[in-house]
Design a protein around this motif. Structure first.
Motif, PDB file in Angstrom:
ATOM      1  N   TRP A  51       0.853  -1.200   0.134  1.00  0.00           N
ATOM      2  CA  TRP A  51      -0.040  -0.036  -0.090  1.00  0.00           C
ATOM      3  C   TRP A  51       0.720   1.280   0.094  1.00  0.00           C
ATOM      4  N   ALA A  52       0.475   2.155  -0.639  1.00  0.00           N
ATOM      5  CA  ALA A  52       1.114   3.687  -0.903  1.00  0.00           C
ATOM      6  C   ALA A  52       0.276   4.512  -1.011  1.00  0.00           C
ATOM      7  N   LEU A  53       0.908   5.819  -0.990  1.00  0.00           N
ATOM      8  CA  LEU A  53       0.113   6.931  -1.538  1.00  0.00           C
ATOM      9  C   LEU A  53       0.043   7.265  -3.140  1.00  0.00           C
ATOM     10  N   PRO A  54      -1.015   7.966  -3.379  1.00  0.00           N
ATOM     11  CA  PRO A  54      -1.146   7.977  -5.018  1.00  0.00           C
ATOM     12  C   PRO A  54      -0.242   8.931  -5.372  1.00  0.00           C
ATOM     13  N   GLY A  55       0.637   8.883  -6.595  1.00  0.00           N
ATOM     14  CA  GLY A  55       1.585   9.455  -6.985  1.00  0.00           C
ATOM     15  C   GLY A  55       2.148   9.051  -8.166  1.00  0.00           C
ATOM     16  N   GLY A  56       3.178   9.611  -8.588  1.00  0.00           N
ATOM     17  CA  GLY A  56       4.024   9.173  -9.801  1.00  0.00           C
ATOM     18  C   GLY A  56       5.024  10.533 -10.263  1.00  0.00           C
ATOM     19  N   PHE A  57       5.591  10.095 -11.375  1.00  0.00           N
ATOM     20  CA  PHE A  57       6.672  10.990 -12.011  1.00  0.00           C
ATOM     21  C   PHE A  57       6.055  12.262 -12.667  1.00  0.00           C
ATOM     22  N   VAL A  58       7.013  13.336 -12.484  1.00  0.00           N
ATOM     23  CA  VAL A  58       6.443  14.639 -13.184  1.00  0.00           C
ATOM     24  C   VAL A  58       6.574  14.521 -14.708  1.00  0.00           C
ATOM     25  N   ARG A  59       5.722  14.838 -15.655  1.00  0.00           N
ATOM     26  CA  ARG A  59       6.160  14.711 -17.089  1.00  0.00           C
ATOM     27  C   ARG A  59       6.693  15.887 -17.478  1.00  0.00           C
ATOM     28  N   ILE A  60       7.274  15.941 -18.626  1.00  0.00           N
ATOM     29  CA  ILE A  60       8.010  17.024 -19.055  1.00  0.00           C
ATOM     30  C   ILE A  60       7.095  18.175 -19.390  1.00  0.00           C
ATOM     31  N   ASN A  61       7.110  19.442 -19.098  1.00  0.00           N
ATOM     32  CA  ASN A  61       6.295  20.428 -19.282  1.00  0.00           C
ATOM     33  C   ASN A  61       4.969  20.278 -18.532  1.00  0.00           C
ATOM     34  N   GLU A  62       5.164  19.731 -17.414  1.00  0.00           N
ATOM     35  CA  GLU A  62       4.023  19.601 -16.553  1.00  0.00           C
ATOM     36  C   GLU A  62       4.445  20.380 -15.293  1.00  0.00           C
ATOM     37  N   SER A  63       3.565  21.315 -14.668  1.00  0.00           N
ATOM     38  CA  SER A  63       3.660  21.736 -13.482  1.00  0.00           C
ATOM     39  C   SER A  63       3.614  20.836 -12.347  1.00  0.00           C
ATOM     40  N   LEU A  64       4.054  20.990 -10.981  1.00  0.00           N
ATOM     41  CA  LEU A  64       3.984  20.212 -10.041  1.00  0.00           C
ATOM     42  C   LEU A  64       2.453  19.952  -9.471  1.00  0.00           C
ATOM     43  N   ASP A  65       1.571  20.987  -9.634  1.00  0.00           N
ATOM     44  CA  ASP A  65       0.266  20.802  -9.193  1.00  0.00           C
ATOM     45  C   ASP A  65      -0.518  19.862 -10.440  1.00  0.00           C
ATOM     46  N   GLN A  66      -0.255  20.332 -11.626  1.00  0.00           N
ATOM     47  CA  GLN A  66      -0.777  19.606 -12.820  1.00  0.00           C
ATOM     48  C   GLN A  66      -0.514  18.020 -12.502  1.00  0.00           C
ATOM     49  N   ALA A  67       0.793  17.823 -11.971  1.00  0.00           N
ATOM     50  CA  ALA A  67       1.099  16.260 -12.141  1.00  0.00           C
ATOM     51  C   ALA A  67       0.328  15.594 -11.010  1.00  0.00           C
ATOM     52  N   ALA A  68       0.191  16.557  -9.687  1.00  0.00           N
ATOM     53  CA  ALA A  68      -0.446  15.640  -8.501  1.00  0.00           C
ATOM     54  C   ALA A  68      -1.911  15.567  -8.892  1.00  0.00           C
ATOM     55  N   ALA A  69      -2.591  16.470  -9.621  1.00  0.00           N
ATOM     56  CA  ALA A  69      -3.757  16.404  -9.740  1.00  0.00           C
ATOM     57  C   ALA A  69      -4.184  15.151 -11.059  1.00  0.00           C
ATOM     58  N   ARG A  70      -3.256  15.105 -11.937  1.00  0.00           N
ATOM     59  CA  ARG A  70      -3.427  14.011 -12.906  1.00  0.00           C
ATOM     60  C   ARG A  70      -3.206  12.619 -12.321  1.00  0.00           C
ATOM     61  N   GLU A  71      -1.995  12.462 -11.093  1.00  0.00           N
ATOM     62  CA  GLU A  71      -1.802  11.361 -10.700  1.00  0.00           C
ATOM     63  C   GLU A  71      -3.037  10.940  -9.729  1.00  0.00           C
ATOM     64  N   LEU A  72      -3.581  11.818  -8.885  1.00  0.00           N
ATOM     65  CA  LEU A  72      -4.609  11.517  -8.196  1.00  0.00           C
ATOM     66  C   LEU A  72      -5.778  11.093  -9.239  1.00  0.00           C
ATOM     67  N   ARG A  73      -6.192  11.684 -10.376  1.00  0.00           N
ATOM     68  CA  ARG A  73      -7.269  11.341 -11.300  1.00  0.00           C
ATOM     69  C   ARG A  73      -6.915   9.981 -11.776  1.00  0.00           C
ATOM     70  N   GLU A  74      -5.668   9.698 -12.270  1.00  0.00           N
ATOM     71  CA  GLU A  74      -5.555   8.293 -12.988  1.00  0.00           C
ATOM     72  C   GLU A  74      -5.536   7.297 -12.029  1.00  0.00           C
TER      73      GLU A  74
END
Length: 234
Positions: free
Chosen positions: A47-70
């Motif tokens: 078990w782990a927290l939701p998360g993942g790698f930040v994509r190129i040209n993606e802000s940190l907040d955008q990455a967090a929202a995307r990983e949470l959604r995915e």
């Protein structure tokens, strides 16, 4: 513009600590955290927290929202960056730096589902989680401490409540987050003095006890007062 760097760099990830208030019974109500069961190594099945790698040209907040959604299906929730974790040994694959966020979810309105590289997703009591992958227990503990500070200084706790709530529900929310009992009279006096609660002129329905008044948080008024220098403090 492409740029090459002389020195190797750590990888960058985001992790999300998603909090919710569980159970409708005041005697069992606890702060809960959303976890995913990993479907890929390292720590496969853990078990782990939701998360993942930040994509190129993606802000940190955008990455967090995307990983949470995915990974959980959650979207349009309160999300706030709170700390960076960079121990070179925190990930067995390579040096990975994680920028952690905490999210606040109203369990009445949001449903979760596992997706992408998550085998399962479920809610756990924040103080009774299974053994977590990576350094996620440290991140969870840090997020809870930051949330305790934040709810005293900003009205973000309302994100965890339904749109209409009772004063008892509001007090129980603060007690759960702060992990302490609060004096009922003083708590209500301080909240009502801020004049940020709207009396809906309605009461609870379908309850076994005496129906209590329902209130709403006046977000528009708070934003106006905040611009004028008002400080929320409990």
């Amino acid at each position: 513009m492409n740029t090459s760097y002389q020195y190797p760099r750590p990888a960058l990830t985001v992790d999300c600590v998603v909090f919710g208030i569980g159970a409708s019974d005041a005697a069992t109500r606890k702060l809960q955290v959303l976890l995913i069961q990993r479907d890929l190594p390292p720590f496969k099945n853990a078990w782990a927290l939701p998360g993942g790698f930040v994509r190129i040209n993606e802000s940190l907040d955008q990455a967090a929202a995307r990983e949470l959604r995915e990974e959980t299906g959650l979207s349009k929730v309160y999300l706030e960056q709170f700390h960076t974790f960079g121990d070179p040994q925190r990930d067995p694959r390579e040096h990975v730096v994680s920028v952690a966020h905490f999210a606040l979810v109203n369990l009445f309105d949001h449903k979760v589902l596992a997706a992408t590289d998550a085998r399962d997703a479920d809610w756990f009591d924040a103080d009774q989680t299974p053994k977590l992958a990576f350094d996620h227990q440290l991140i969870l503990t840090s997020a809870w401490q930051r949330l305790q500070q934040a709810v005293r200084q900003r009205p973000i706790g309302f994100e965890l409540l339904p749109r209409e709530f009772t004063l008892t529900q509001l007090q129980q929310l603060y007690e759960v987050i702060l992990n302490q009992s609060l004096d009922k009279r003083n708590f209500r006096k301080k909240l009502l003095a801020m004049e940020l609660l709207i009396d809906t002129q309605r009461k609870q329905t379908g309850v076994a006890h005496r129906a209590a008044k329902l209130y709403r948080f006046d977000r528009t008024k708070y934003q106006r007062l905040q611009k004028a220098g008002f400080h929320f403090e409990l």
